[in-house]
Design a protein around this motif. Structure first.
Motif, PDB file in Angstrom:
ATOM      1  N   TYR A 235     -71.244  32.894  45.452  1.00  0.00           N
ATOM      2  CA  TYR A 235     -70.687  32.688  46.807  1.00  0.00           C
ATOM      3  C   TYR A 235     -69.550  33.333  46.608  1.00  0.00           C
ATOM      4  O   TYR A 235     -68.438  34.576  45.834  1.00  0.00           O
ATOM      5  N   ALA A 236     -68.749  33.371  48.108  1.00  0.00           N
ATOM      6  CA  ALA A 236     -67.540  33.594  48.505  1.00  0.00           C
ATOM      7  C   ALA A 236     -66.378  32.321  48.600  1.00  0.00           C
ATOM      8  O   ALA A 236     -66.590  31.312  48.984  1.00  0.00           O
ATOM      9  N   TYR A 237     -65.502  32.084  48.153  1.00  0.00           N
ATOM     10  CA  TYR A 237     -64.509  31.715  47.804  1.00  0.00           C
ATOM     11  C   TYR A 237     -62.849  32.063  48.645  1.00  0.00           C
ATOM     12  O   TYR A 237     -62.831  33.647  47.645  1.00  0.00           O
ATOM     13  N   ASP A 238     -61.947  31.700  49.384  1.00  0.00           N
ATOM     14  CA  ASP A 238     -60.790  31.910  49.509  1.00  0.00           C
ATOM     15  C   ASP A 238     -59.589  31.277  49.120  1.00  0.00           C
ATOM     16  O   ASP A 238     -59.873  30.129  49.433  1.00  0.00           O
ATOM     17  N   PRO A 239     -59.006  31.173  47.832  1.00  0.00           N
ATOM     18  CA  PRO A 239     -58.107  30.498  47.188  1.00  0.00           C
ATOM     19  C   PRO A 239     -57.129  29.658  48.247  1.00  0.00           C
ATOM     20  O   PRO A 239     -56.580  29.417  47.733  1.00  0.00           O
ATOM     21  N   ARG A 240     -57.017  30.905  49.078  1.00  0.00           N
ATOM     22  CA  ARG A 240     -55.643  30.645  50.331  1.00  0.00           C
ATOM     23  C   ARG A 240     -55.511  29.251  51.351  1.00  0.00           C
ATOM     24  O   ARG A 240     -55.415  28.606  51.189  1.00  0.00           O
TER      25      ARG A 240
END
Length: 254
Positions: A235-240
């Protein structure tokens, strides 16, 4: 009094007849698909599939792919947006012309990116379209959340000798418009959380963080010396922004 009634009846008849004989008017609607925190989804990533339906009946009125470029990076991503100011500037779009003789309530579906099945997202909205009143210019912009994740290694159902452990997990990650992730770039891959959740024979084995190595490429070594069937979810996740993308595969350690 009777004369007044007849005049009213005649006026109503004339009005209903005129309405019934109203000619359909060719009315344009422009639809664009914009990746969340990125640019427009266009030809470079296969486009976004747009379906325009009558909201009441579900009848398909128009269908096609957005075509064109991802748009002007400065206008979309760097410059402040002003009210009524255009950000599309020739970016990818789907244009339909509907022949309508009365206002119609539309459901507009966007499936994108059209050619990346594991990453496809359905976004939709609704709008009225009035005869002779086009929705043009930047048009109806539908946001598409997510990221495109492609697992490069290990390959699907690949048999990996235990003696070769550790071996490399590698994935390609881009925005939904195809825009690349780079270290310290506009889409900063070093600030994205990319990881592999590994299961062995159905049980959680470990979670492996992946680091950006090159443009849009993330990798990390995996220790897997125990024979079995492994499932791998990256998975790829951008917390912003909350943007998230996933790809999965399975492989065998012999």
């Amino acid at each position: 009094m009777n004369r007044l009634k007849w005049l009213i009846v005649i006026a109503l008849f004339q009005f209903s007849t005129a309405a019934a004989m109203a000619e359909p008017v060719a009315t344009d609607i422009v639809v664009r698909a914009k990746a969340r925190d990125a640019k427009f989804i266009g030809s470079s990533i296969g486009g976004a599939l747009v379906r325009i339906r009558d909201a009441d009946s579900g009848a398909l009125l128009a269908e096609g792919l957005t075509e064109g470029s991802t748009g002007n990076t400065d206008k979309i991503m760097r410059q402040p947006h002003s009210r009524y100011g255009s950000i599309a500037e020739g970016a990818a779009a789907f244009k339909a012309t509907l022949e309508i003789d009365e206002p119609v309530f539309l459901t507009v579906e966007v499936v994108a990116p059209a050619i990346k099945r594991q990453a496809r997202v359905l976004s939709q909205t609704q709008t009225w379209l009035v005869p002779g009143k086009p929705i043009d210019g930047d048009g109806l912009i539908v946001e598409v959340p997510g990221m495109v994740v492609d697992l490069l290694s290990p390959q699907t159902h690949q048999a990996v000798p235990a003696a070769d452990s550790p071996f490399e997990i590698k994935a390609n990650v881009v925005m939904m418009c195809g825009c690349a992730l780079t270290p310290d770039g506009l889409w900063d891959g070093s600030k994205m959380e990319v990881a592999a959740i590994v299961r062995k024979d159905g049980e959680l084995y470990k979670t492996v963080p992946l680091k950006i190595q090159d443009t849009s490429t993330f990798s990390a070594p995996l220790e897997a010396k125990s024979p079995g069937v492994y499932q791998l979810l990256v998975y790829a996740y951008d917390p912003r922004t909350g943007n998230t993308g996933v790809d999965q595969t399975s492989f065998i350690v012999q």
